[in-house]
Design an enzyme around this catalytic site. Structure first.
Site, PDB file in Angstrom:
ATOM      1  CB  CYS A   1      98.796 135.841  23.378  1.00  0.00           C
ATOM      2  SG  CYS A   1      97.304 136.249  24.314  1.00  0.00           S
TER       3      CYS A   1
ATOM      4  NE  ARG B   1      89.037 137.141  25.992  1.00  0.00           N
ATOM      5  CZ  ARG B   1      89.851 136.174  26.392  1.00  0.00           C
ATOM      6  NH1 ARG B   1      89.598 135.493  27.495  1.00  0.00           N
ATOM      7  NH2 ARG B   1      90.923 135.864  25.681  1.00  0.00           N
TER       8      ARG B   1
ATOM      9  CG  HIS C   1      97.471 137.219  18.825  1.00  0.00           C
ATOM     10  ND1 HIS C   1      97.903 135.919  18.936  1.00  0.00           N
ATOM     11  CD2 HIS C   1      96.779 137.457  19.966  1.00  0.00           C
ATOM     12  CE1 HIS C   1      97.488 135.409  20.077  1.00  0.00           C
ATOM     13  NE2 HIS C   1      96.815 136.322  20.729  1.00  0.00           N
TER      14      HIS C   1
HETATM   15  N1  GLN Z   1      94.244 132.053  27.278  1.00  0.00           N
HETATM   16  C1  GLN Z   1      94.900 133.255  27.434  1.00  0.00           C
HETATM   17  C2  GLN Z   1      94.037 134.405  27.927  1.00  0.00           C
HETATM   18  O1  GLN Z   1      92.930 134.621  27.467  1.00  0.00           O
HETATM   19  C3  GLN Z   1      95.633 133.576  26.149  1.00  0.00           C
HETATM   20  C4  GLN Z   1      94.775 133.869  24.945  1.00  0.00           C
HETATM   21  C5  GLN Z   1      95.579 134.176  23.704  1.00  0.00           C
HETATM   22  O2  GLN Z   1      96.624 133.552  23.443  1.00  0.00           O
HETATM   23  N2  GLN Z   1      95.075 135.099  22.881  1.00  0.00           N
HETATM   24  O3  GLN Z   1      94.479 135.130  28.773  1.00  0.00           O
END
Ligand code: GLN
Length: 250
Positions: free
Chosen positions: A97, A134, A201
């Site tokens: 990520c 998101r 993750h």
């Molecule tokens: N900051 C990044 C995003 O939201 C990565 C987030 C994460 O590692 N889960 O795109």
């Protein structure tokens, strides 16, 4: 294998550890130790250089924009150049990520700040456009270019605002369920030589034991190209994978 020693370099361990990404370190360590391979874990923080020992694995976990901004300049100096050279020489890197996003050319935050990446993968990441949600949820994906032709799937959890667009670099996997790199083209993650990037993750490795072993083999074969890993009893790990995979397939 008694004398083999593997070093896991955990990049920015205290800053980049979303959703238990540290579990990836534990899975690698345990699956190596269960085969009699000794493991040292080195945390590599801000201002600290990379010190490869010959049999190495580099892990770069997830983090929020805030942490990514704090470490981007540290990474864009010698450390980034060293990591790029390590990959060119067949070194093993797994980025998850936020860490994965910084393995591309740049990561653009929601505020429009372009954080430089390491450039291991030909890709960039842009923020979601107004009205774009998101990308959150469980993911099941099929690995695109399986090692030795074996078909494998990976399961994990994603939560990112950034949308990753690949150039010349191959995706690591193809989404079966979930969003992946950008929610549009079905690509999940990136793979170049022995460098892997993924949005998953979970943590990822405990319930995808074949991938843990693939990373271990990639690292161990730097010192002994004929090395093989004894099979382990993966019943619990495969149960964890299947319960998630079946839920997503259904
Ligand atoms: N900051 C990044 C995003 O939201 C990565 C987030 C994460 O590692 N889960 O795109």
């Amino acid at each position: 294998m008694g004398r083999t020693r593997l070093t896991i370099h955990h990049l920015y361990a205290d800053m980049m550890n979303l959703y238990g990404d540290r579990g990836n370190v534990i899975a690698l360590r345990k699956r190596a130790e269960w085969r009699g391979i000794s493991v040292e874990v080195l945390d590599v923080g801000l201002g600290e250089g990379l010190r490869p020992t010959g049999c190495d694995l580099f892990l770069f976990g997830g983090g929020q924009d805030r942490e990514q901004a704090l470490l981007a300049s540290d990474l864009s100096g010698t450390k980034g150049a060293d990591l790029r050279a390590i990959v060119e020489n067949g070194g093993v890197v797994l980025g998850v990520c936020g860490g994965y996003q910084l393995m591309g050319h740049h990561y653009e935050t929601l505020e429009g700040e372009k954080l430089p990446g390491v450039g291991i993968f030909d890709m960039y990441t842009r923020p979601g456009r107004p009205g774009e949600a998101r990308l959150i949820g469980n993911v099941l994906a099929r690995v695109r270019s399986p090692e030795g032709g074996d078909v494998h799937e990976i399961a994990g959890f994603e939560n990112h605002g950034g949308r990753t667009e690949l150039g010349e670099t191959e995706p690591f996997a193809q989404v079966i369920a979930g969003h992946g790199n950008n929610g549009r083209d079905g690509a999940e993650g990136a793979r170049r030589l022995n460098a892997y990037g993924t949005y998953l993750h979970g943590s990822l490795l405990p319930k995808n034991p074949w991938l843990t072993d693939q990373l271990l083999l990639n690292a161990l074969r730097q010192v002994d190209e004929n090395i093989e890993l004894e099979p382990l009893d993966d019943a619990v790990e495969l149960d964890a994978f299947s319960s998630m995979a079946e839920r997503l397939r259904g």
